[in-house]
Design an enzyme around this catalytic site. Structure first.
Site, short mmCIF file in Angstrom:
data_model
loop_
_atom_site.label_atom_id
_atom_site.label_comp_id
_atom_site.label_asym_id
_atom_site.label_seq_id
_atom_site.Cartn_x
_atom_site.Cartn_y
_atom_site.Cartn_z
N TYR A 1 -2.19 -1.13 10.12
CA TYR A 1 -2.21 -1.41 8.68
C TYR A 1 -0.92 -0.89 8.02
CZ TYR A 1 -3.92 -1.43 3.85
OH TYR A 1 -4.08 -1.65 2.50
N SER B 1 0.87 -1.18 0.00
CA SER B 1 0.00 0.00 0.00
C SER B 1 0.90 1.22 0.00
CB SER B 1 -0.88 0.01 1.25
OG SER B 1 -1.47 1.29 1.42
P1 NDP Z 1 -11.31 -6.22 -0.75
O1 NDP Z 1 -11.73 -6.14 0.67
O2 NDP Z 1 -12.13 -5.55 -1.78
O3 NDP Z 1 -11.10 -7.75 -1.15
C1 NDP Z 1 -10.34 -8.54 -0.27
C2 NDP Z 1 -10.08 -9.88 -0.86
O4 NDP Z 1 -9.22 -10.58 0.03
C3 NDP Z 1 -11.31 -10.73 -1.03
O5 NDP Z 1 -11.11 -11.62 -2.10
C4 NDP Z 1 -11.38 -11.47 0.30
O6 NDP Z 1 -12.05 -12.74 0.23
C5 NDP Z 1 -9.92 -11.71 0.56
N1 NDP Z 1 -9.61 -11.82 1.97
C6 NDP Z 1 -9.85 -10.92 2.96
N2 NDP Z 1 -9.44 -11.42 4.14
C7 NDP Z 1 -8.94 -12.65 3.88
C8 NDP Z 1 -8.40 -13.67 4.67
N3 NDP Z 1 -8.28 -13.55 6.00
N4 NDP Z 1 -8.00 -14.82 4.07
C9 NDP Z 1 -8.13 -14.99 2.73
N5 NDP Z 1 -8.65 -14.06 1.92
C10 NDP Z 1 -9.05 -12.91 2.49
O7 NDP Z 1 -9.82 -5.62 -0.76
P2 NDP Z 1 -8.98 -4.94 -1.95
O8 NDP Z 1 -9.14 -5.68 -3.19
O9 NDP Z 1 -9.24 -3.48 -1.90
O10 NDP Z 1 -7.49 -5.13 -1.37
C11 NDP Z 1 -6.64 -6.16 -1.81
C12 NDP Z 1 -5.24 -5.86 -1.29
O11 NDP Z 1 -4.84 -4.57 -1.75
C13 NDP Z 1 -5.15 -5.84 0.23
O12 NDP Z 1 -3.93 -6.40 0.64
C14 NDP Z 1 -5.17 -4.33 0.54
O13 NDP Z 1 -4.53 -4.05 1.74
C15 NDP Z 1 -4.43 -3.78 -0.67
N6 NDP Z 1 -4.68 -2.36 -0.93
C16 NDP Z 1 -5.94 -1.92 -1.28
C17 NDP Z 1 -6.14 -0.58 -1.55
C18 NDP Z 1 -7.47 -0.03 -1.94
O14 NDP Z 1 -7.61 1.22 -2.00
N7 NDP Z 1 -8.47 -0.85 -2.25
C19 NDP Z 1 -5.05 0.39 -1.47
C20 NDP Z 1 -3.79 -0.19 -1.10
C21 NDP Z 1 -3.62 -1.49 -0.85
P3 NDP Z 1 -13.65 -12.88 0.52
O15 NDP Z 1 -14.33 -12.34 -0.72
O16 NDP Z 1 -13.86 -14.35 0.68
O17 NDP Z 1 -13.97 -12.08 1.73
#
Ligand code: NDP
Length: 248
Positions: A157, A143
């Site tokens: 975070y 991030s």
């Molecule tokens: P979302 O919350 O939209 O999606 C999260 C995804 O990760 C889903 O597929 C979810 O599965 C899965 N997930 C969440 N927790 C777990 C867990 N404990 N074990 C396995 N799978 C898990 O997040 P984003 O797509 O926005 O974020 C993805 C990555 O990008 C993260 O690491 C986040 O920190 C990073 N990020 C995001 C930003 C943003 O602005 N969106 C900015 C910077 C970094 P399920 O559908 O089953 O819940």
């Protein structure tokens, strides 16, 4: 466009958001792709269907990133299904803002942040490396908050994403002689369930960007695909900002 034909990828957290975007893009570029999820089996299956529509093989694996055994098993299940693993995308992560003073942060949130955002990436890489041939790729999703923190309440975070930077740099040295690269993508605000472009705080985040708008999962997927491809073979230990010029 990178040619990933014949490659096998595992994308953690691939049922929604950035992970789903990366999974679809890697399949578009020719890879077979397994995705993990924790809650949304239906959405994970939709991603698999999309991958299969592209004439690639897909697989959805339930694996809570907080569960060390499940993380390792997801890597093994990928190898069992597709015979190899060439690309690991450590994407699963969460952000929970805990209101109130820092001294009230719960032990549960501290532990879960370590387990999901940091330990799972280490465990998945440890398991994957055992199977990886020269030319393989590990890509960690960090991030922009790993480097710059614009306000209070996100200490855990930010810490977790900064820890991934050190992990990326160290592992790049460990695996360089084996022909495996390790890089990190640091996204800025990306329109997903975690951070909707019309959600609370979105005006503030938009104002921090140079481009004046949120990115989409496909912006991150494009960088992941490039790093996964042959043209990126001399890039390792790097942190790539894909953040619309976010300046905090
Ligand atoms: P979302 O919350 O939209 O999606 C999260 C995804 O990760 C889903 O597929 C979810 O599965 C899965 N997930 C969440 N927790 C777990 C867990 N404990 N074990 C396995 N799978 C898990 O997040 P984003 O797509 O926005 O974020 C993805 C990555 O990008 C993260 O690491 C986040 O920190 C990073 N990020 C995001 C930003 C943003 O602005 N969106 C900015 C910077 C970094 P399920 O559908 O089953 O819940």
């Amino acid at each position: 466009m990178p040619n990933l034909a014949g490659k096998v990828a595992l994308v953690t957290g691939g049922s929604r958001g950035i992970g789903a975007g990366i999974a679809r893009r890697l399949a578009t570029d020719g890879a077979d792709v397994a995705v993990t999820y924790v809650h949304n089996s239906g959405l994970a299956q939709t991603v698999v269907k999309d991958i299969e529509t592209l004439a690639r093989r897909g697989k959805a694996i339930r694996a809570d990133a907080a569960d060390a055994t499940a993380v390792t098993a997801a890597v093994e299940a990928t190898v069992e299904a597709f015979g190899r693993i060439d690309i690991l995308i450590n994407n699963a992560g969460f952000m929970e803002v805990q209101p109130g003073p820092f001294e009230d942060q719960s032990l549960e949130l501290i532990d879960r942040t370590m387990e999901v955002n940091i330990r799972a990436a280490i465990l998945a890489a440890r398991a994957a490396v055992r199977h990886m041939a020269p030319g393989s790729r590990i890509i960690n999703i960090g991030s922009c908050l790993a480097e710059r923190v614009p306000g209070p309440g996100i200490t855990l975070y930010a810490m977790s994403k900064a820890a991934l930077v050190g992990f990326t740099k160290g592992l790049a040295r460990d695996l360089g002689p084996r022909g495996v690269t390790v890089n990190q993508i640091n996204p800025g605000p990306i329109d997903t369930d975690m951070n909707p472009a019309d959600g609370p705080g979105s005006e503030f985040q938009t104002a921090l960007t140079a481009v004046g708008h949120y990115g989409s999962p496909m912006d991150i997927a494009a960088m992941a695909s490039f790093l996964a491809g042959d043209d990126a073979g001399f890039i390792t230990g790097a942190t790539m900002s894909v953040d619309g010029g976010t300046n905090i």
